[in-house]
Design a protein around this motif. Structure first.
Motif, PDB file in Angstrom:
ATOM      1  N   GLN A   1      -0.847   7.367   1.866  1.00  0.00           N
ATOM      2  CA  GLN A   1      -1.792   8.318   0.146  1.00  0.00           C
ATOM      3  C   GLN A   1      -1.512   9.593   0.909  1.00  0.00           C
TER       4      GLN A   1
ATOM      5  N   LEU B   1      -3.691  12.770  -1.650  1.00  0.00           N
ATOM      6  CA  LEU B   1      -5.332  13.028  -2.769  1.00  0.00           C
ATOM      7  C   LEU B   1      -5.112  13.763  -3.282  1.00  0.00           C
TER       8      LEU B   1
ATOM      9  N   ALA C   1      -6.473   9.022  -5.033  1.00  0.00           N
ATOM     10  CA  ALA C   1      -5.640   8.918  -4.626  1.00  0.00           C
ATOM     11  C   ALA C   1      -4.603   8.721  -5.430  1.00  0.00           C
TER      12      ALA C   1
ATOM     13  N   SER D   1       0.052   8.038  -4.728  1.00  0.00           N
ATOM     14  CA  SER D   1       1.225   7.571  -3.529  1.00  0.00           C
ATOM     15  C   SER D   1       2.225   8.302  -3.778  1.00  0.00           C
TER      16      SER D   1
ATOM     17  N   THR E   1      -6.734  15.943   4.092  1.00  0.00           N
ATOM     18  CA  THR E   1      -6.126  16.642   5.365  1.00  0.00           C
ATOM     19  C   THR E   1      -5.750  18.218   4.795  1.00  0.00           C
TER      20      THR E   1
ATOM     21  N   ILE F   1      -2.329   9.192   4.725  1.00  0.00           N
ATOM     22  CA  ILE F   1      -3.663   8.302   5.759  1.00  0.00           C
ATOM     23  C   ILE F   1      -3.163   7.366   4.546  1.00  0.00           C
ATOM     24  N   ARG F   2      -2.593   5.493   5.100  1.00  0.00           N
ATOM     25  CA  ARG F   2      -2.487   4.732   4.222  1.00  0.00           C
ATOM     26  C   ARG F   2      -1.241   4.526   3.513  1.00  0.00           C
TER      27      ARG F   2
ATOM     28  N   ASN G   1     -10.184   5.459  -0.359  1.00  0.00           N
ATOM     29  CA  ASN G   1      -9.957   5.781   1.559  1.00  0.00           C
ATOM     30  C   ASN G   1      -9.182   6.200   2.088  1.00  0.00           C
ATOM     31  N   ARG G   2      -8.955   7.441   1.324  1.00  0.00           N
ATOM     32  CA  ARG G   2      -8.819   8.367   1.719  1.00  0.00           C
ATOM     33  C   ARG G   2      -8.934  10.108   1.779  1.00  0.00           C
TER      34      ARG G   2
ATOM     35  N   ASP H   1       0.658  -1.746  -0.023  1.00  0.00           N
ATOM     36  CA  ASP H   1      -0.727  -0.298   0.324  1.00  0.00           C
ATOM     37  C   ASP H   1       1.079   1.601  -0.055  1.00  0.00           C
TER      38      ASP H   1
ATOM     39  N   GLU I   1      -8.741   3.710  -7.415  1.00  0.00           N
ATOM     40  CA  GLU I   1      -8.901   4.539  -6.898  1.00  0.00           C
ATOM     41  C   GLU I   1      -8.513   5.398  -7.302  1.00  0.00           C
TER      42      GLU I   1
END
Length: 684
Positions: A404, A406, A375, A377, A443, A401-402, A439-440, A335, A372
């Motif tokens: 990754q 956004l 997202a 990486s 922030t 977060i995770r 999933n994210r 991930d 996804e």
């Protein structure tokens, strides 16, 4: 001038009127057709002390200047006051305009009765006709008044966390206020933007509900007003805020759907289900295939040989669709990488990814893929080339977060990139199913150089544009909405999707509770549900494979278990139940669904009725009656809505009167080995 307007729905009506000073709209009546003919049950009849008239009235929508104490729907810096301007209604939408002559703010309150349903949609369209920028701190879609009495309001809501979504809760609000919100940039796992209100003195009485069609941050609160009525306010959350409305600019709030039923929460669910089916339109008749998803079997270790072996095993069971989950693209060994670089890892598939897809389809299976798109990486090629495409604040470190970040989907170049990636995949390969995950949450919600941008709205708008693009360009594509499970299940997303993933938790008794809450809000044809071997997270009591299958049959059936771990007997049972599901699928997906008893009962059951056929799915959740070792009686499931004068026959040829099934109940016999069942009754 007409000072009163009634909107007629399928069996209910909604009536509003202008208050004598033409400053706001008031709700006159809401309920079964005809309730508007008589004195309003919501109008304030007493003197007003220490507050304004608007604070004590059943106001439909008001700015903070007009309603300073009891809760306003709109908060503009410097406050705002307005008066009625014009009736601008069309054939399908009631449009009533108000103006603030000082600031130039023009607000058109809009109402649309959804045909063939008891759902009314409300929203407000703003225009800044003044010369100064207006800053909006609160942007409600509507104020909703419910005629509760001296006992207060019973509020039913859906809450939880990741792996525990859609937990049904209720509370009695005798005074004060109740609030839910999400600052996650999606509706989130903690709360759902949905609420039901009943008079606390009549817990089985009429129910009124709201559901917000917004896929970003939101807020919803309910408050007992001075006159005793309950007023609900809902809308998008200005996060980050404030929202700036420039001179000449226009802004619309998200739609808020309103529903009511005299048949309590179960009747209210019927209304929401009918609306879900209306939103689906012709796509409701589209077959939602039995799927197999390889995630739980392989995780990130995606290689063609293993995937194809699973596909063969799934096809042997009667599965219709094979979905490859996370791990199929370059750089995605775990991930920490790959997101954003949506190119298949060709070396993982003998002959390439295209040959692998063709091999899956040669088994008679449709092919699906997990993505996804929002997202990215930090290790990806995309991030190396476009680090400015993520949400960020100058001088501040990025929060992972995770593992990754956004993408700032509101940026035109990011939108075009994501659309291009999806188009490239869907044209290069015969993909019939897309599992869209998210999933994210954001922030560092910033965009350097654009400090006043409405980031939440821009992201949501382009997310909706992408879904609309998929539906228009690829009409046969099935889109599944997922956000770490049930994190994005609002009406705006649902109206653009074919199925929804309620939760990553697939454990049997946990999932039964999740699905019970989901069906309060959405219809079964939207509810993707898998059979897996996952143990309970919150309720670890074991349940049979049959229990898991019958539970998944309550919506759109899928399998996520590692099939290589199933023995011959399990495979045979699975194949039999899949065949059974396919036979019943039209009834389960398009029939009228009623949850007869929930997971808190020792027998949980749901009923599906279409034409002369009724299907009952039932599960044993608790202790047994002890028979035949000790004296005892059959467990009973009381059915709903059958013709009590008619006769019904089950598949074994046993006949029951409708009166018996409704008032006495369908008998079921549970044992430790037999903990779920499917019953089919035909009216004769």
């Amino acid at each position: 001038m007409n000072q009163r307007w009634t909107l007629e729905l399928e069996s209910t009506s909604y009536t509003v009127t202008l208050e004598p000073g033409n400053r706001w709209l008031e709700l006159v009546a809401w309920g079964p057709r005809g309730v508007e003919r008589g004195p309003s049950p919501l109008a304030n009849r007493g003197d007003v002390h220490f507050i304004t008239d608007a604070d004590a009235a059943p106001v439909e929508y008001a700015p903070r200047g007009l309603r300073p104490f009891s809760g306003a729907d709109l908060a503009v810096a410097g406050d705002s006051w307005w008066r009625f301007d014009a009736d601008e209604s069309t054939e399908t939408v009631l449009r009533l305009a108000f103006v603030d002559e000082v600031t130039g703010l023009r607000a058109v309150q809009c109402y649309r009765a959804e045909p063939s349903t008891d759902v009314l949609c409300r929203w407000v369209e703003f225009t800044n006709t003044g010369s100064a920028t207006l800053e909006i701190d609160r942007l409600g879609s509507a104020g909703v008044c419910v005629p509760t009495g001296l006992d207060g309001a019973r509020l039913t809501y859906l809450t939880g966390q990741w792996s525990q979504e859609f937990t049904r809760r209720s509370t009695v609000l005798e005074a004060g206020s109740f609030r839910m919100e999400s600052r996650f940039g999606v509706p989130g796992h903690q709360y759902v933007p949905w609420l039901a209100v009943q008079d606390a003195g009549s817990p089985d009485g009429p129910a009124y509900g709201v559901s917000l069609a917004w896929s970003g941050s939101w807020e919803l609160d309910a408050e007992i007003e001075p006159s005793g009525l309950t007023r609900v306010r809902a809308g998008r959350l200005a996060n980050p805020g404030p929202i700036r409305l420039e001179p000449g600019a226009a802004l619309s709030t998200p739609e808020l759907a309103l529903a009511s039923s005299v048949d309590g929460l179960a009747g209210l669910a019927d209304v929401w289900h009918a609306y879900s089916r209306k939103l689906a339109g012709p796509r409701l008749e589209k077959r939602r295939p039995v799927l197999y998803n390889s995630w739980e079997a392989t995780g990130f270790e995606v290689n063609g040989a293993r995937q194809l072996d699973l596909a063969k095993q799934a096809a042997d069971l009667g599965v219709e669709l094979f979905v490859v989950d996370d791990g199929w693209f370059v750089g995605r060994d775990d991930d920490t990488g790959g997101l954003g670089d949506w190119t298949p890892e060709q070396s993982s598939f003998e002959g390439g990814f295209g040959a692998f897809v063709d091999s899956v389809r040669a088994l008679g299976l449709d092919f699906g893929l997990w993505v996804e798109p929002e997202a990215i990486s930090p290790k990806s090629k995309l991030y190396a080339e476009h680090p400015d495409w993520v949400y960020r604040l100058d001088g501040r470190p990025a929060t992972l977060i995770r593992n990754q970040l956004l993408l700032d989907l509101g940026k035109p170049e990011v939108f075009e990139y994501v659309r291009g990636v999806l188009d490239e995949l869907l044209t290069a390969y015969p993909i019939s199913y897309l599992k869209w995950d998210m999933n994210r949450p954001p922030t560092e919600r910033g965009r350097p150089g654009a400090p006043s941008a409405d980031l939440d709205a821009e992201h949501v708008t382009n997310y909706h544009r992408l879904l609309d693009h998929l539906r228009t360009t690829y009409p046969d594509l099935i889109v599944e909405s997922c956000a770490g499970g049930g994190g994005r299940t609002d009406l705006a997303t649902v109206s653009r999707s074919d199925v929804v993933w309620p939760s990553d938790n697939t454990a049997p008794l946990d999932r039964l509770r999740i699905q019970d809450g989901f069906l309060l809000m959405h219809a079964p044809h939207l509810m993707s549900s898998w059979v897996t071997d996952a143990p309970g997270v919150f309720d670890p009591r074991p349940r049979s494979l049959r229990f898991r299958f019958v539970l998944a049959m309550a919506g759109v059936l899928g399998i996520g278990a590692d099939l290589s771990h199933w023995d011959a007997d399990q495979r045979a049972e699975a194949a039999e139940l899949i065949t059974r599901y396919k036979e019943l699928r039209p009834i389960l997906h398009t029939g009228r669904c009623r949850v007869l008893s929930g997971p808190e009962r020792t027998t949980a059951a749901s009923q599906y009725t279409l034409g002369d056929q009724t299907v009952v799915l039932a599960w044993s959740t608790g202790q047994l009656v002890g028979t035949p070792l000790v004296p005892g009686r059959s467990s009973r499931i009381k059915l709903h809505g059958l013709d009590t004068a008619a006769t019904y026959r089950d598949e074994a040829g046993v006949e029951y009167s409708g009166a018996h099934l409704v008032h006495v109940g369908l008998p079921v016999e549970w044992t430790a080995q037999h903990d779920a069942d499917v019953f089919v009754l035909t009216q004769v």
